[in-house]
Scaffold this motif. Structure first.
Motif, PDB file in Angstrom:
ATOM      1  N   MET A   1       0.823  -1.192   0.000  1.00  0.00           N
ATOM      2  CA  MET A   1       0.000   0.000   0.000  1.00  0.00           C
ATOM      3  C   MET A   1       0.864   1.250   0.000  1.00  0.00           C
ATOM      4  N   ARG A   2       1.892   1.252   0.863  1.00  0.00           N
ATOM      5  CA  ARG A   2       2.771   2.423   0.930  1.00  0.00           C
ATOM      6  C   ARG A   2       3.562   2.595  -0.366  1.00  0.00           C
ATOM      7  N   ILE A   3       3.975   1.502  -0.952  1.00  0.00           N
ATOM      8  CA  ILE A   3       4.753   1.587  -2.186  1.00  0.00           C
ATOM      9  C   ILE A   3       3.874   2.120  -3.311  1.00  0.00           C
ATOM     10  N   GLY A   4       2.638   1.689  -3.368  1.00  0.00           N
ATOM     11  CA  GLY A   4       1.720   2.169  -4.405  1.00  0.00           C
ATOM     12  C   GLY A   4       1.463   3.662  -4.273  1.00  0.00           C
ATOM     13  N   ALA A   5       1.293   4.153  -3.043  1.00  0.00           N
ATOM     14  CA  ALA A   5       1.071   5.578  -2.814  1.00  0.00           C
ATOM     15  C   ALA A   5       2.317   6.375  -3.187  1.00  0.00           C
ATOM     16  N   TRP A   6       3.476   5.790  -2.837  1.00  0.00           N
ATOM     17  CA  TRP A   6       4.733   6.478  -3.146  1.00  0.00           C
ATOM     18  C   TRP A   6       4.933   6.550  -4.658  1.00  0.00           C
ATOM     19  N   LEU A   7       4.650   5.489  -5.365  1.00  0.00           N
ATOM     20  CA  LEU A   7       4.796   5.477  -6.817  1.00  0.00           C
ATOM     21  C   LEU A   7       3.817   6.457  -7.470  1.00  0.00           C
ATOM     22  N   CYS A   8       2.623   6.520  -6.941  1.00  0.00           N
ATOM     23  CA  CYS A   8       1.629   7.454  -7.473  1.00  0.00           C
ATOM     24  C   CYS A   8       2.100   8.903  -7.284  1.00  0.00           C
ATOM     25  N   ALA A   9       2.603   9.207  -6.090  1.00  0.00           N
ATOM     26  CA  ALA A   9       3.092  10.562  -5.816  1.00  0.00           C
ATOM     27  C   ALA A   9       4.311  10.883  -6.668  1.00  0.00           C
ATOM     28  N   ALA A  10       5.207   9.915  -6.836  1.00  0.00           N
ATOM     29  CA  ALA A  10       6.408  10.136  -7.643  1.00  0.00           C
ATOM     30  C   ALA A  10       6.049  10.365  -9.106  1.00  0.00           C
ATOM     31  N   SER A  11       5.107   9.593  -9.624  1.00  0.00           N
ATOM     32  CA  SER A  11       4.742   9.774 -11.032  1.00  0.00           C
ATOM     33  C   SER A  11       4.017  11.107 -11.238  1.00  0.00           C
ATOM     34  N   ALA A  12       3.191  11.530 -10.262  1.00  0.00           N
ATOM     35  CA  ALA A  12       2.530  12.833 -10.367  1.00  0.00           C
ATOM     36  C   ALA A  12       3.557  13.962 -10.335  1.00  0.00           C
ATOM     37  N   ALA A  13       4.556  13.836  -9.456  1.00  0.00           N
ATOM     38  CA  ALA A  13       5.585  14.869  -9.377  1.00  0.00           C
ATOM     39  C   ALA A  13       6.403  14.914 -10.659  1.00  0.00           C
ATOM     40  N   ALA A  14       6.701  13.772 -11.236  1.00  0.00           N
ATOM     41  CA  ALA A  14       7.499  13.735 -12.463  1.00  0.00           C
ATOM     42  C   ALA A  14       6.757  14.366 -13.630  1.00  0.00           C
ATOM     43  N   THR A  15       5.447  14.210 -13.675  1.00  0.00           N
ATOM     44  CA  THR A  15       4.700  14.804 -14.784  1.00  0.00           C
ATOM     45  C   THR A  15       4.556  16.308 -14.625  1.00  0.00           C
ATOM     46  N   MET A  16       4.658  16.798 -13.391  1.00  0.00           N
ATOM     47  CA  MET A  16       4.495  18.231 -13.162  1.00  0.00           C
ATOM     48  C   MET A  16       5.809  18.993 -13.291  1.00  0.00           C
ATOM     49  N   LEU A  17       6.936  18.305 -13.354  1.00  0.00           N
ATOM     50  CA  LEU A  17       8.217  18.981 -13.512  1.00  0.00           C
ATOM     51  C   LEU A  17       8.327  19.548 -14.925  1.00  0.00           C
ATOM     52  N   PRO A  18       8.938  20.739 -15.049  1.00  0.00           N
ATOM     53  CA  PRO A  18       9.094  21.292 -16.398  1.00  0.00           C
ATOM     54  C   PRO A  18      10.070  20.452 -17.205  1.00  0.00           C
ATOM     55  N   GLN A  19       9.784  20.350 -18.468  1.00  0.00           N
ATOM     56  CA  GLN A  19      10.658  19.581 -19.335  1.00  0.00           C
ATOM     57  C   GLN A  19      11.229  20.504 -20.397  1.00  0.00           C
ATOM     58  N   GLY A  20      12.457  20.233 -20.796  1.00  0.00           N
ATOM     59  CA  GLY A  20      13.116  21.035 -21.796  1.00  0.00           C
ATOM     60  C   GLY A  20      12.458  20.883 -23.149  1.00  0.00           C
ATOM     61  N   ALA A  21      12.597  21.908 -23.954  1.00  0.00           N
ATOM     62  CA  ALA A  21      12.034  21.865 -25.302  1.00  0.00           C
ATOM     63  C   ALA A  21      12.813  20.850 -26.129  1.00  0.00           C
ATOM     64  N   LEU A  22      12.114  20.136 -26.952  1.00  0.00           N
ATOM     65  CA  LEU A  22      12.755  19.140 -27.791  1.00  0.00           C
ATOM     66  C   LEU A  22      13.068  19.748 -29.158  1.00  0.00           C
ATOM     67  N   ALA A  23      13.918  20.746 -29.140  1.00  0.00           N
ATOM     68  CA  ALA A  23      14.289  21.421 -30.383  1.00  0.00           C
ATOM     69  C   ALA A  23      15.483  20.710 -31.006  1.00  0.00           C
ATOM     70  N   ASP A  24      15.657  20.946 -32.298  1.00  0.00           N
ATOM     71  CA  ASP A  24      16.802  20.362 -32.985  1.00  0.00           C
ATOM     72  C   ASP A  24      18.079  21.043 -32.513  1.00  0.00           C
ATOM     73  N   ASN A  25      19.080  20.256 -32.282  1.00  0.00           N
ATOM     74  CA  ASN A  25      20.379  20.756 -31.855  1.00  0.00           C
ATOM     75  C   ASN A  25      21.267  20.839 -33.086  1.00  0.00           C
ATOM     76  N   PRO A  26      21.746  22.045 -33.453  1.00  0.00           N
ATOM     77  CA  PRO A  26      22.574  22.122 -34.657  1.00  0.00           C
ATOM     78  C   PRO A  26      23.909  21.400 -34.520  1.00  0.00           C
ATOM     79  N   HIS A  27      24.316  21.102 -33.287  1.00  0.00           N
ATOM     80  CA  HIS A  27      25.578  20.383 -33.080  1.00  0.00           C
ATOM     81  C   HIS A  27      25.353  18.874 -32.961  1.00  0.00           C
ATOM     82  N   ASP A  28      24.138  18.435 -33.173  1.00  0.00           N
ATOM     83  CA  ASP A  28      23.812  17.019 -33.133  1.00  0.00           C
ATOM     84  C   ASP A  28      24.480  16.342 -34.340  1.00  0.00           C
ATOM     85  N   PRO A  29      25.287  15.302 -34.090  1.00  0.00           N
ATOM     86  CA  PRO A  29      25.996  14.670 -35.212  1.00  0.00           C
ATOM     87  C   PRO A  29      25.062  13.974 -36.204  1.00  0.00           C
ATOM     88  N   THR A  30      23.828  13.701 -35.801  1.00  0.00           N
ATOM     89  CA  THR A  30      22.910  13.016 -36.722  1.00  0.00           C
ATOM     90  C   THR A  30      22.224  13.983 -37.674  1.00  0.00           C
TER      91      THR A  30
END
Length: 126
Positions: free
Chosen positions: A1-30
Motif C-alpha cells: 500500500m505504501r509503495i503504491g502511494a509512493w509510486l503514485c506521488a512520484a509519477s505525479a511529481a514527475a509529470t508536473m516537472l518542467p521539461q526542456g524543449a525538444l528542439a533540434d540541436n545544430p551540433h547534433d551529429p545526426t
C-alpha cells in the motif's frame, strides 16, 4: 500500500516537472547539413515575421497617439488653464498661511511676555 502511494506521488511529481524543449540541436551529429540549413532558414523567417509584426504594431500605436494629439488641442489648453488656476490658488494659500503664521508668532510672543510678567501663583487670565 505504501509503495503504491509512493509510486503514485512520484509519477505525479514527475509529470508536473518542467521539461526542456525538444528542439533540434545544430551540433547534433545526426543532423545533416540540409537540416541545419533548413532550421537556420526557419528561424530567420520567424525573426523577420516578428520584426514585421512589431513594426506594424508600433506604427499603429504612433498613429493612434498622433490622432489623439490632433483631436485634443482644446483639452491641452484647458489642462494648462487648470494648472495655472491651481498654481495661483496655491500661491494665494501660501501667502495666507505665511500671514497667519506671522500673526500666530506675534500672539505667542505676546503671550510669553504676559506669562513671564505674571507673578508666581497669580492667575493672569490664561
Amino acid at each position: 500500500m505504501r509503495i503504491g502511494a509512493w509510486l503514485c506521488a512520484a509519477s505525479a511529481a514527475a509529470t508536473m516537472l518542467p521539461q526542456g524543449a525538444l528542439a533540434d540541436n545544430p551540433h547534433d551529429p545526426t543532423m545533416t547539413p540540409e537540416a541545419i540549413a533548413r532550421d537556420r532558414e526557419t528561424i530567420r523567417k520567424m525573426n523577420l515575421d516578428q520584426l514585421a509584426y512589431v513594426r506594424q504594431r508600433d506604427a499603429r500605436y504612433a498613429g493612434g497617439w498622433q490622432d489623439y494629439a490632433e483631436a485634443r488641442p482644446e483639452r491641452r489648453l484647458k489642462e494648462a488653464d487648470d494648472y495655472g488656476a491651481r498654481s495661483q490658488a496655491y500661491a494665494q494659500d501660501l501667502a495666507r498661511y505665511r500671514e497667519e503664521r506671522r500673526r500666530y508668532d506675534r500672539e505667542m510672543a505676546q503671550w510669553e511676555q504676559d506669562r513671564a510678567a505674571c507673578p508666581t501663583g497669580y492667575d493672569c487670565g490664561y
